[in-house]
Write a protein that holds these residues in place. Structure first.
Motif, PDB file in Angstrom:
ATOM      1  N   GLY A 391       0.795  -1.246   0.070  1.00 23.26           N
ATOM      2  CA  GLY A 391      -0.086  -0.137   0.043  1.00 23.26           C
ATOM      3  C   GLY A 391       0.865   1.261  -0.183  1.00 23.26           C
ATOM      4  N   LEU A 392       2.069   1.114   0.867  1.00 22.50           N
ATOM      5  CA  LEU A 392       2.938   2.237   0.742  1.00 22.50           C
ATOM      6  C   LEU A 392       3.827   2.584  -0.652  1.00 22.50           C
ATOM      7  CD1 LEU A 392       4.603   2.035   4.152  1.00 22.50           C
ATOM      8  CD2 LEU A 392       2.495   3.080   3.706  1.00 22.50           C
ATOM      9  N   PHE A 393       3.959   1.327  -1.151  1.00 17.47           N
ATOM     10  CA  PHE A 393       4.605   1.450  -2.483  1.00 17.47           C
ATOM     11  C   PHE A 393       3.809   2.044  -3.734  1.00 17.47           C
ATOM     12  CE2 PHE A 393       7.147  -2.573  -1.031  1.00 17.47           C
ATOM     13  CZ  PHE A 393       7.663  -1.714  -0.227  1.00 17.47           C
ATOM     14  N   ILE A 394       2.535   1.455  -3.723  1.00 19.69           N
ATOM     15  CA  ILE A 394       1.632   2.144  -4.373  1.00 19.69           C
ATOM     16  C   ILE A 394       1.257   3.538  -4.378  1.00 19.69           C
ATOM     17  CG2 ILE A 394      -0.690   1.991  -5.079  1.00 19.69           C
ATOM     18  CD1 ILE A 394      -0.745  -1.122  -4.393  1.00 19.69           C
ATOM     19  N   ASP A 399       0.666   1.942  -8.664  1.00 23.16           N
ATOM     20  CA  ASP A 399       0.538   0.396  -8.762  1.00 23.16           C
ATOM     21  C   ASP A 399       1.465  -0.242  -9.737  1.00 23.16           C
ATOM     22  OD1 ASP A 399      -0.142  -2.046  -7.846  1.00 23.16           O
ATOM     23  OD2 ASP A 399      -2.013  -2.293  -8.540  1.00 23.16           O
ATOM     24  N   ALA A 400       1.230   0.080 -11.149  1.00 23.81           N
ATOM     25  CA  ALA A 400       1.756  -0.408 -12.274  1.00 23.81           C
ATOM     26  C   ALA A 400       3.170  -0.125 -12.158  1.00 23.81           C
ATOM     27  CB  ALA A 400       1.327   0.172 -13.707  1.00 23.81           C
ATOM     28  N   THR A 401       4.138  -1.486 -12.305  1.00 21.84           N
ATOM     29  CA  THR A 401       5.555  -1.413 -12.461  1.00 21.84           C
ATOM     30  C   THR A 401       5.939  -2.455 -13.313  1.00 21.84           C
ATOM     31  OG1 THR A 401       7.536  -1.354 -10.934  1.00 21.84           O
ATOM     32  CG2 THR A 401       5.425  -3.012 -10.335  1.00 21.84           C
ATOM     33  N   GLN A 420       9.235 -11.324 -11.348  1.00 21.91           N
ATOM     34  CA  GLN A 420       8.937 -10.268 -12.003  1.00 21.91           C
ATOM     35  C   GLN A 420       7.390  -9.906 -11.802  1.00 21.91           C
ATOM     36  OE1 GLN A 420      10.107  -9.963 -16.116  1.00 21.91           O
ATOM     37  NE2 GLN A 420       9.736  -7.740 -16.346  1.00 21.91           N
ATOM     38  N   PHE A 421       7.159  -8.665 -11.592  1.00 24.54           N
ATOM     39  CA  PHE A 421       5.766  -8.409 -11.416  1.00 24.54           C
ATOM     40  C   PHE A 421       5.372  -7.033 -12.306  1.00 24.54           C
ATOM     41  CE2 PHE A 421       7.486 -10.462  -7.621  1.00 24.54           C
ATOM     42  CZ  PHE A 421       6.443 -11.361  -7.558  1.00 24.54           C
ATOM     43  N   ALA A 422       4.051  -6.988 -12.677  1.00 29.34           N
ATOM     44  CA  ALA A 422       3.618  -5.779 -13.487  1.00 29.34           C
ATOM     45  C   ALA A 422       2.762  -4.989 -12.301  1.00 29.34           C
ATOM     46  CB  ALA A 422       2.498  -6.405 -14.625  1.00 29.34           C
ATOM     47  N   SER A 423       2.840  -5.467 -11.368  1.00 33.59           N
ATOM     48  CA  SER A 423       2.055  -4.463 -10.156  1.00 33.59           C
ATOM     49  C   SER A 423       2.332  -5.184  -8.893  1.00 33.59           C
ATOM     50  CB  SER A 423       0.636  -4.348 -10.402  1.00 33.59           C
ATOM     51  OG  SER A 423      -0.184  -5.452  -9.804  1.00 33.59           O
ATOM     52  N   PHE A 424       2.401  -3.895  -8.095  1.00 33.06           N
ATOM     53  CA  PHE A 424       2.764  -4.249  -6.411  1.00 33.06           C
ATOM     54  C   PHE A 424       1.727  -5.065  -5.928  1.00 33.06           C
ATOM     55  CE2 PHE A 424       5.861  -0.371  -7.237  1.00 33.06           C
ATOM     56  CZ  PHE A 424       6.824  -0.939  -7.206  1.00 33.06           C
ATOM     57  N   SER A 425       0.433  -4.559  -6.367  1.00 35.25           N
ATOM     58  CA  SER A 425      -0.696  -5.327  -5.657  1.00 35.25           C
ATOM     59  C   SER A 425      -0.624  -6.807  -5.943  1.00 35.25           C
ATOM     60  CB  SER A 425      -2.062  -4.844  -6.272  1.00 35.25           C
ATOM     61  OG  SER A 425      -2.071  -4.529  -7.856  1.00 35.25           O
ATOM     62  N   GLU A 426      -0.253  -6.960  -7.369  1.00 31.78           N
ATOM     63  CA  GLU A 426       0.107  -8.380  -7.753  1.00 31.78           C
ATOM     64  C   GLU A 426       1.019  -9.122  -6.903  1.00 31.78           C
ATOM     65  OE1 GLU A 426       2.273 -10.845 -11.449  1.00 31.78           O
ATOM     66  OE2 GLU A 426       1.857  -8.541 -11.602  1.00 31.78           O
ATOM     67  N   MET A 427       2.200  -8.644  -6.803  1.00 31.85           N
ATOM     68  CA  MET A 427       3.334  -8.946  -5.642  1.00 31.85           C
ATOM     69  C   MET A 427       2.807  -9.394  -4.562  1.00 31.85           C
ATOM     70  SD  MET A 427       6.971  -7.235  -5.194  1.00 31.85           S
ATOM     71  CE  MET A 427       6.344  -5.927  -4.386  1.00 31.85           C
ATOM     72  N   LEU A 450      -4.168 -10.220   3.871  1.00 36.31           N
ATOM     73  CA  LEU A 450      -4.078  -8.920   2.880  1.00 36.31           C
ATOM     74  C   LEU A 450      -4.971  -7.760   3.069  1.00 36.31           C
ATOM     75  CD1 LEU A 450      -2.416  -9.077   0.340  1.00 36.31           C
ATOM     76  CD2 LEU A 450      -4.407  -9.838  -1.046  1.00 36.31           C
ATOM     77  N   ARG A 451      -6.212  -8.072   3.476  1.00 36.00           N
ATOM     78  CA  ARG A 451      -7.284  -6.840   3.888  1.00 36.00           C
ATOM     79  C   ARG A 451      -6.630  -6.108   4.843  1.00 36.00           C
ATOM     80  NH1 ARG A 451     -10.191  -4.685   7.047  1.00 36.00           N
ATOM     81  NH2 ARG A 451      -9.759  -6.304   8.734  1.00 36.00           N
TER      82      ARG A 451
END
Length: 471
Positions: A391-394, A399-401, A420-427, A450-451
């Motif tokens: 949440g902090l990274f986003i 979010d997209a990365t 490798q990840f396309a978003s921090f939420s995915e990670m 997670l919530r």
């Protein structure tokens, strides 16, 4: 007569040398004072520059190595340590940061003296890091203090080039003062100080009930059962939402609870048999094994350090990120452990061995001689740490990365090949649900963790570090 003459010559010579020495010291003192006076006439303190985040990355690497080697800390005491370490580093440099203020008025009981004007922020930060790492990361090999001191001396030598001795010493003293102040402040949290000395207290006996978690003989005792009493920095367990498990304990095959346990059994046994991507994910995010892997909270510092480097964050941005991350991880540990010992949800292997397959073992068992972490399952701590950080990274970079986590790059003892990840939420989601193929959590543990982590990171993101009344 000759003897008296010789004595007089010695006296005159000695007097001359003393006067010369005094004159030299006075001259050097005047030069240093002149330098300081010149700096004092400038109302603008030296600002931090973009290239200076390299110091943070080097100290983060040291922290992560200590974290990997430390015993008896993970995950709770580690999360707490990260909060105080990064509170100290932020407070050391905040006087040089545009738009940010000290936490001394936000945090009850924290008092910090006004900083001298003539402080080099990097020299001070270097000294602070050395002091707080040596204190807060404990139960480490004997040579750890020597390694910390070695890095401190090397960086001081690099950073002090062309600075006056007076400025270097004053800056070091400021960093050491802040470190000592934060250490003293941490000791006022009596609940935490007592628990880090006795993380598995004999005074705690888990309640007995159908489906309740309990410790095994191998685990000895419950780990950090009173952690809900520990100090929080932004949001307390009373302020977070406590959501009961969606499925209650049941041995009936048609029940939701049984189906969640069956999912763990099917996914984890298939992962082990096929050595598939699920096993890679399980081991990549495990971070359970002392001496081999960093801790779950430490893993988020590793990710943050990589973000600092990849996104070219400057010193100010880096210190703010790490301060908030330390707060978020600490508060996540407190609220998560409050719920763990409230709902007492059992671990999968106990249920699976009783109702599905008596010979079942988790995919963690090959690394640790007991099959589970020594505390209840719901909510998952890994999951709450993942989203408390994501949440902090986003909030910081979106979010997209295109982010590759190299935390375990080069390891051969387990499946740590970078992912490798396309978003921090995915990670964060992959981190959370990696506990299913590992065999140590059911799905509802991960979903709730997670919530809860995102609820905590949202509160930390709302923290206004420019306003002393932000809390």
């Amino acid at each position: 007569m000759k003897k008296m003459k010789f004595t007089w010559i010695l006296f005159v010579s000695a007097t001359f040398l003393i006067l010369q020495s005094c004159a030299t010291e006075e001259f050097e003192s005047e030069v240093l004072e002149k330098d300081l006076e010149i700096e004092d006439t400038d109302d603008k303190r030296p600002e931090v520059s973009r290239s200076n985040s390299n110091l943070i990355i080097e100290w983060s690497d040291m922290l992560l190595e200590l974290d990997r080697q430390a015993t008896g800390m993970r995950p709770n005491a580690t999360a707490r340590a990260l909060a105080y370490i990064h509170l100290a580093t932020y407070e050391t440099v905040v006087v040089n940061m545009n738009g940010y203020t000290s936490n001394s008025a936000r945090l009850d009981g924290l008092t910090i003296n006004r900083a001298p004007r003539n402080i080099d922020p990097l020299i001070a930060l270097n000294a602070c890091y050395a002091r707080v790492l040596d204190h807060f990361i404990y139960n480490v090999p004997e040579n750890s203090s020597r390694a910390i001191r070695g890095l401190e001396v090397r960086k001081e030598r690099e950073l002090s080039s062309r600075l006056s001795r007076r400025l270097v010493q004053d800056s070091k003293r400021w960093g050491q003062y802040i470190a000592s102040t934060i250490i003293d402040y941490s000791k006022t949290d009596i609940a935490a100080e007592e628990q880090i000395l006795a993380p598995q207290p004999t005074s705690y006996e888990p309640p007995v009930g159908a489906g309740f978690w309990t410790y095994s003989a191998a685990q000895e005792r419950a780990l950090f059962p009173y952690w809900s009493e520990v100090r929080t920095f932004v949001i307390s367990p009373e302020e977070t939402t406590s959501v009961p498990p969606v499925d209650q304990y049941s041995a009936a095959p048609e029940s939701g609870y049984y189906q969640q346990m069956l999912e763990v059994y099917d996914v984890s046994t298939k992962a082990a048999a096929e050595n598939n991507d699920d096993l890679w994910i399980a081991e990549f995010w495990s971070d359970d094994v002392e001496g081999l892997m960093m801790s779950p909270p430490g893993r988020q510092i590793s990710i943050a350090s990589q973000i600092i480097d990849e996104y070219n964050l400057d010193l100010q941005e880096s210190l703010v990120l790490l301060l908030k991350l330390g707060f978020s991880l600490n508060d996540a540990a407190v609220s998560t452990w409050d719920d763990k010992y409230k709902y007492m949800v059992m671990r999968p292997n106990v249920y699976i061995q009783e109702y599905i397959n008596a010979d079942y073992q988790t995919n963690l068992f090959k690394f640790i001689y007991w099959p589970n972490p020594s505390f209840p399952g719901y909510p998952s701590g890994h999951s709450s740490f993942a989203s408390a950080a994501a949440g902090l990274f986003i909030d910081l970079v979106g979010d997209a990365t295109d982010f590759t986590d190299n935390s375990h790059k080069g390891t051969t003892e387990f499946l740590g090949t970078p992912r490798q990840f396309a978003s921090f939420s995915e990670m964060a989601e992959e981190n959370a649900f990696s506990r299913i193929p590992l065999g140590v959590h059911i799905r509802m543990d991960c979903t709730e963790g997670l919530r809860l982590g995102y609820e905590i990171s949202n509160a930390v993101n709302a923290l206004n570090l420019s306003d002393n009344n932000s809390l």
